[in-house]
Scaffold this motif. Structure first.
Motif, PDB file in Angstrom:
ATOM      1  N   PHE A 393      41.745 105.698  25.491  1.00 33.45           N
ATOM      2  CA  PHE A 393      40.340 106.318  26.228  1.00 33.45           C
ATOM      3  C   PHE A 393      39.569 105.481  27.224  1.00 33.45           C
ATOM      4  N   GLN A 394      40.388 103.831  27.324  1.00 34.48           N
ATOM      5  CA  GLN A 394      39.887 102.591  27.783  1.00 34.48           C
ATOM      6  C   GLN A 394      40.523 102.932  29.233  1.00 34.48           C
ATOM      7  N   GLY A 395      42.033 103.270  29.489  1.00 29.38           N
ATOM      8  CA  GLY A 395      42.825 103.726  30.483  1.00 29.38           C
ATOM      9  C   GLY A 395      42.726 102.563  30.615  1.00 29.38           C
ATOM     10  N   LEU A 396      42.562 102.882  32.291  1.00 30.98           N
ATOM     11  CA  LEU A 396      42.933 101.703  33.655  1.00 30.98           C
ATOM     12  C   LEU A 396      41.355 100.474  33.314  1.00 30.98           C
ATOM     13  N   SER A 397      39.891 100.694  32.893  1.00 32.56           N
ATOM     14  CA  SER A 397      39.015  99.993  32.984  1.00 32.56           C
ATOM     15  C   SER A 397      39.387  98.823  32.254  1.00 32.56           C
ATOM     16  N   PRO A 398      38.473  98.037  32.696  1.00 32.71           N
ATOM     17  CA  PRO A 398      38.772  96.748  31.693  1.00 32.71           C
ATOM     18  C   PRO A 398      37.431  96.758  30.262  1.00 32.71           C
ATOM     19  N   TRP A 399      38.039  95.884  29.175  1.00 34.99           N
ATOM     20  CA  TRP A 399      38.148  95.795  28.454  1.00 34.99           C
ATOM     21  C   TRP A 399      37.759  93.881  28.356  1.00 34.99           C
ATOM     22  N   THR A 400      37.450  93.913  26.883  1.00 30.52           N
ATOM     23  CA  THR A 400      36.925  92.629  25.965  1.00 30.52           C
ATOM     24  C   THR A 400      37.437  93.336  24.794  1.00 30.52           C
ATOM     25  N   ASP A 401      37.501  91.608  23.779  1.00 32.84           N
ATOM     26  CA  ASP A 401      37.846  92.353  23.141  1.00 32.84           C
ATOM     27  C   ASP A 401      37.006  92.497  21.487  1.00 32.84           C
ATOM     28  N   ARG A 402      35.369  92.102  22.269  1.00 32.21           N
ATOM     29  CA  ARG A 402      34.417  92.427  21.835  1.00 32.21           C
ATOM     30  C   ARG A 402      33.783  93.818  21.739  1.00 32.21           C
ATOM     31  N   THR A 403      34.528  94.535  22.968  1.00 27.68           N
ATOM     32  CA  THR A 403      34.135  96.432  23.763  1.00 27.68           C
ATOM     33  C   THR A 403      35.007  96.459  22.207  1.00 27.68           C
ATOM     34  N   LEU A 404      36.271  96.143  22.259  1.00 32.14           N
ATOM     35  CA  LEU A 404      37.180  96.521  22.206  1.00 32.14           C
ATOM     36  C   LEU A 404      36.932  96.252  20.108  1.00 32.14           C
ATOM     37  N   CYS A 405      36.662  95.677  19.469  1.00 34.02           N
ATOM     38  CA  CYS A 405      35.834  95.674  18.343  1.00 34.02           C
ATOM     39  C   CYS A 405      34.794  96.633  17.546  1.00 34.02           C
ATOM     40  N   SER A 413      38.021  88.857  14.404  1.00 33.86           N
ATOM     41  CA  SER A 413      38.652  87.860  14.395  1.00 33.86           C
ATOM     42  C   SER A 413      40.503  88.263  14.473  1.00 33.86           C
ATOM     43  N   GLU A 414      40.177  89.622  14.029  1.00 33.48           N
ATOM     44  CA  GLU A 414      42.019  90.445  13.926  1.00 33.48           C
ATOM     45  C   GLU A 414      42.150  91.243  15.278  1.00 33.48           C
ATOM     46  N   VAL A 415      41.215  90.905  16.374  1.00 37.17           N
ATOM     47  CA  VAL A 415      41.753  92.353  17.754  1.00 37.17           C
ATOM     48  C   VAL A 415      42.124  91.414  17.965  1.00 37.17           C
ATOM     49  N   ARG A 416      42.419  89.916  18.766  1.00 34.34           N
ATOM     50  CA  ARG A 416      42.933  89.449  19.522  1.00 34.34           C
ATOM     51  C   ARG A 416      44.537  89.057  18.877  1.00 34.34           C
ATOM     52  N   PRO A 417      45.394  89.229  17.662  1.00 40.90           N
ATOM     53  CA  PRO A 417      46.131  88.727  17.248  1.00 40.90           C
ATOM     54  C   PRO A 417      46.570  90.424  16.699  1.00 40.90           C
ATOM     55  N   THR A 418      46.510  91.348  17.047  1.00 39.23           N
ATOM     56  CA  THR A 418      46.825  92.392  17.173  1.00 39.23           C
ATOM     57  C   THR A 418      47.099  93.198  18.351  1.00 39.23           C
ATOM     58  N   VAL A 419      46.122  92.980  19.300  1.00 41.53           N
ATOM     59  CA  VAL A 419      46.305  92.733  20.903  1.00 41.53           C
ATOM     60  C   VAL A 419      47.789  92.095  21.235  1.00 41.53           C
ATOM     61  N   GLU A 420      47.942  90.928  20.878  1.00 41.80           N
ATOM     62  CA  GLU A 420      48.777  89.392  20.763  1.00 41.80           C
ATOM     63  C   GLU A 420      50.419  90.254  20.517  1.00 41.80           C
ATOM     64  N   LYS A 421      50.620  91.382  18.728  1.00 42.39           N
ATOM     65  CA  LYS A 421      51.825  92.067  18.876  1.00 42.39           C
ATOM     66  C   LYS A 421      51.799  92.991  19.175  1.00 42.39           C
ATOM     67  N   MET A 422      50.933  93.666  20.230  1.00 39.69           N
ATOM     68  CA  MET A 422      51.151  95.264  20.386  1.00 39.69           C
ATOM     69  C   MET A 422      51.733  94.604  21.910  1.00 39.69           C
ATOM     70  N   VAL A 423      51.793  93.194  22.216  1.00 35.30           N
ATOM     71  CA  VAL A 423      52.244  93.271  24.025  1.00 35.30           C
ATOM     72  C   VAL A 423      53.509  92.417  23.362  1.00 35.30           C
ATOM     73  N   SER A 424      53.722  91.787  21.814  1.00 36.69           N
ATOM     74  CA  SER A 424      55.344  91.259  22.137  1.00 36.69           C
ATOM     75  C   SER A 424      55.782  92.424  21.819  1.00 36.69           C
ATOM     76  N   SER A 425      55.471  92.994  20.986  1.00 35.53           N
ATOM     77  CA  SER A 425      56.354  95.253  20.815  1.00 35.53           C
ATOM     78  C   SER A 425      57.108  96.203  21.868  1.00 35.53           C
ATOM     79  N   GLY A 426      55.957  95.178  23.335  1.00 33.51           N
ATOM     80  CA  GLY A 426      56.176  96.567  24.500  1.00 33.51           C
ATOM     81  C   GLY A 426      55.192  97.178  24.635  1.00 33.51           C
TER      82      GLY A 426
END
Length: 652
Positions: A393-405, A413-426
């Motif tokens: 839903f965010q599309g190309l708009s900027p976001w932060t860990d807090r807005t994603l929370c 505390s889980e947002v950044r690790p989840t994002v990093e896993k998603m980056v690692s998986s492509g």
């Protein structure tokens, strides 16, 4: 009291069923503080008291039972962890007993107990019948297996037993989700002499310390925490589950009203549109209607809203959740998963409720199947699924860990690790959006943008068939809606690494693209190249070729650009070109010149190259521009970086 867990416990029940008297018997506090409440003998607004139990520090919220004050009851019920459903033994189940129970159910409560009051006014056989009615009433609700405690505030019967039952209920209370960022819905605002603005509420999440900076919503203004009180005692910090009184700097108490929110900076955002899951109240007489207007209660706020059912014209099942959107008359701040209640404006009645899926939303069309599927995924129990949907839903708009929370309900505390896993998986792709800034974008959006970039380049090739490459700036202009040239550049570099386009820092082309030239155009191109080769340091004027081109005169600029892109010509200045080999020779001559002379004038360059001042001036400026020479006044010297890399006798 260190080690104690903070919980918020609320009363619920019909008017005159002894809620306030029971709270007074438990705590010694009369929660009816208004003169009108004293005069009329009924609770009108919220009342507060505290109760210490083994292992728990309980904040008691006493709510009004009269149907005219349901809005106040809802404001108090929004932050509860547990509830006491209170029924007078001499009255049994009454209309507000049913409505209050339904409201607590809609708000997602999962723990509590049932209290029979005024048991001194009925015999034991009657009490047994009332308990049977209550068991029928709570069947299928969160109080289905709850204890029923018989009490009398007048005689003191059952008060100690009630405290023991409350202790057991608190011990068994399931931990409520805490995203780890401070947020509190305000239910009162007032001023104290010498202190200024004070607001109160139940801490919904996170922790607050004195001196913290917060944001006040819906205005989004910064405020500062001057002091904190919990249960009438000054404290340095307060956490989730506690009732807090916060002394604020930066806002007047008359500006703050019930329904406003306090939160850590960068967490909340007020919105007029919420995407939600909604269901009808079991007690509702009518069905929720598409495009109907209602009163929505969320947090401590009450606001008029229009309901847009995304699935169908009306909700057909009293137990089934449906996707919908709420269009609010005023902006409010919410978070993912926050419960709400819907009531009819006239006649007033609770008709439904649900939970927020998108705290900051845009209108979704009922035929937009993709958006509705993303909304469903926002209701998933899997945090990574919710984050992926929120990012979609965010599309190309900027976001932060807090807005994603906020938008996914995943703890900070889980947002950044989840994002990093998603980056690692492509699943997420990291792309530059500035000189020192990158952003993670869903792979599906990257694929979409790559396709748009490739199609834009293809269109530009078609519009300029004689050009071998396209300026990157033209590609970015063709995709102006993306509003970020750095993002487009990052996508182009990604396509270049994949071999789907070729080019340099300035121009780009589809892999395998060849300029389309007629036989006559190819002949003219060859003639132009030869003329510049034979012209040496006295090249032909490009405008002369336009005159000589005859019927193909209009193609000359494209052919010159094509020769430049093919690196047969070097553009010295607008309209002035040198043959590539001639330009290399010029740089070699200049470097050799400086081995014998410390400085060079334009006249020296003219004589060195055997050309005229007409060409010597732009050639000298070109040498400055590419960093070969450095000008000071009328004298040019060899650039230091060039000097430092030359070995004695080295040739270019």
């Amino acid at each position: 009291m260190p080690g104690k867990v903070d919980l918020v416990l609320g009363t619920a029940g019909h008017i005159d069923h002894g809620k306030t008297a029971l709270v007074r018997a438990l705590t010694g506090v009369d929660t009816d503080r208004l003169p009108a409440e004293k005069q009329r003998g009924i609770t009108i607004d919220l009342g507060f008291a505290s109760l210490d139990l083994p292992g728990h520090r309980v904040a008691l919220v006493d709510v009004p039972g009269h149907e005219r004050f349901i809005r106040n009851m809802l404001a108090g019920a929004s932050g509860l962890d547990l509830a006491m459903l209170i029924v007078a033994a001499d009255d049994s189940v009454m209309p507000q007993t049913r409505e209050h129970l339904e409201i607590l159910q809609l708000l997602g409560l999962s723990g509590g107990l049932i209290v029979l009051t005024k048991c001194d006014l009925a015999d034991e056989s009657w009490l047994d019948l009332v308990e049977e009615d209550l068991r029928t009433l709570v069947n299928g609700t969160f109080l289905e297996s709850a204890e029923i405690v018989r009490t009398s505030a007048t005689s003191g019967r059952g008060i100690e037993e009630l405290k023991a039952s409350l202790t057991r209920v608190c011990d068994q209370a399931p931990p409520r989700d805490d995203p780890g960022l401070f947020r509190m819905a305000i239910d009162r605002s007032f001023t104290l002499a010498g202190h200024g603005t004070v607001v109160t509420g139940a801490v919904a999440s996170g922790e607050l310390v004195v001196g913290s900076d917060l944001e006040w919503f819906p205005e989004g203004r910064p405020v500062r925490v001057r002091g904190i009180h919990r249960h009438d005692q000054s404290v340095e910090r307060v956490g989730r589950g506690a009732r807090a009184a916060i002394n604020l700097g930066g806002v007047h108490h008359r500006e703050v009203q019930r329904g406003d929110e306090l939160a850590e900076p960068g967490y909340l955002r007020a919105s007029r549109v919420l995407s939600v899951e909604v269901r009808e109240s079991i007690e509702a007489v009518g069905r929720l209607r598409h495009r109907a207007r209602y009163r929505v209660h969320v947090g401590t706020a009450e606001v008029a809203a229009s309901l847009s059912l995304l699935d169908r014209e009306a909700v057909e099942s009293s137990t089934g959740l449906r996707l919908a959107q709420l269009f609010l008359a005023e902006p409010i701040a919410t978070v993912h998963g926050q419960p709400f209640v819907i009531r009819e404006e006239s006649p007033p009645a609770t008709v439904g409720g649900g939970r927020v899926l998108q705290p900051v939303a845009r209108r979704i069309r009922r035929r937009d199947l993709l958006a509705k599927e993303r909304l469903r995924r926002l209701g998933s129990v899997e945090g990574s699924t919710r984050i992926a949907s929120a990012l979609a839903f965010q599309g190309l708009s900027p976001w932060t860990d807090r807005t994603l929370c906020r938008d996914s309900g995943v703890p900070i505390s889980e947002v950044r690790p989840t994002v990093e896993k998603m980056v690692s998986s492509g699943e997420l792709i990291t792309l530059p959006v500035g000189p020192r800034r990158t952003v993670q974008i869903l792979a599906e959006f990257v694929v979409e943008i790559e396709d748009r970039v490739l199609r834009a380049i293809a269109r530009l090739h078609q519009a300029s068939p004689r050009m071998s490459t396209i300026a990157r700036a033209r590609v970015a202009s063709a995709l102006a809606d993306l509003e970020n040239d750095a993002l487009v550049a990052g996508i182009i570099d990604r396509l270049k690494s994949a071999g789907r386009v070729v080019g340099d820092a300035r121009t780009i082309a589809l892999s395998g693209h060849e300029p389309r030239l007629s036989q006559g155009e190819r002949k003219l191109k060859k003639e132009i190249a030869e003329a510049y080769r034979s012209g040496g340091f006295t090249p032909p004027d490009s405008t002369d070729w336009t005159l000589k081109g005859g019927p193909r005169a209009s193609t000359v600029p494209d052919l010159l650009a094509l020769l430049r892109d093919e690196e047969q010509l070097v553009e010295i200045s607008p309209g002035l070109y040198l043959d590539h080999d001639i330009e290399v020779e010029m740089r070699s001559k200049v470097i050799s010149y400086f081995r014998a002379s410390p400085g060079m004038t334009v006249a020296d360059l003219r004589d060195l190259l055997g050309t005229s001042r007409k060409f010597a001036v732009p050639l000298a400026e070109y040498l400055d521009r590419i960093g070969l020479t450095h000008r000071e006044g009328d004298i040019r010297t060899l650039a230091r970086k060039i000097t430092s890399t030359l070995d004695p006798g080295e040739e270019l």
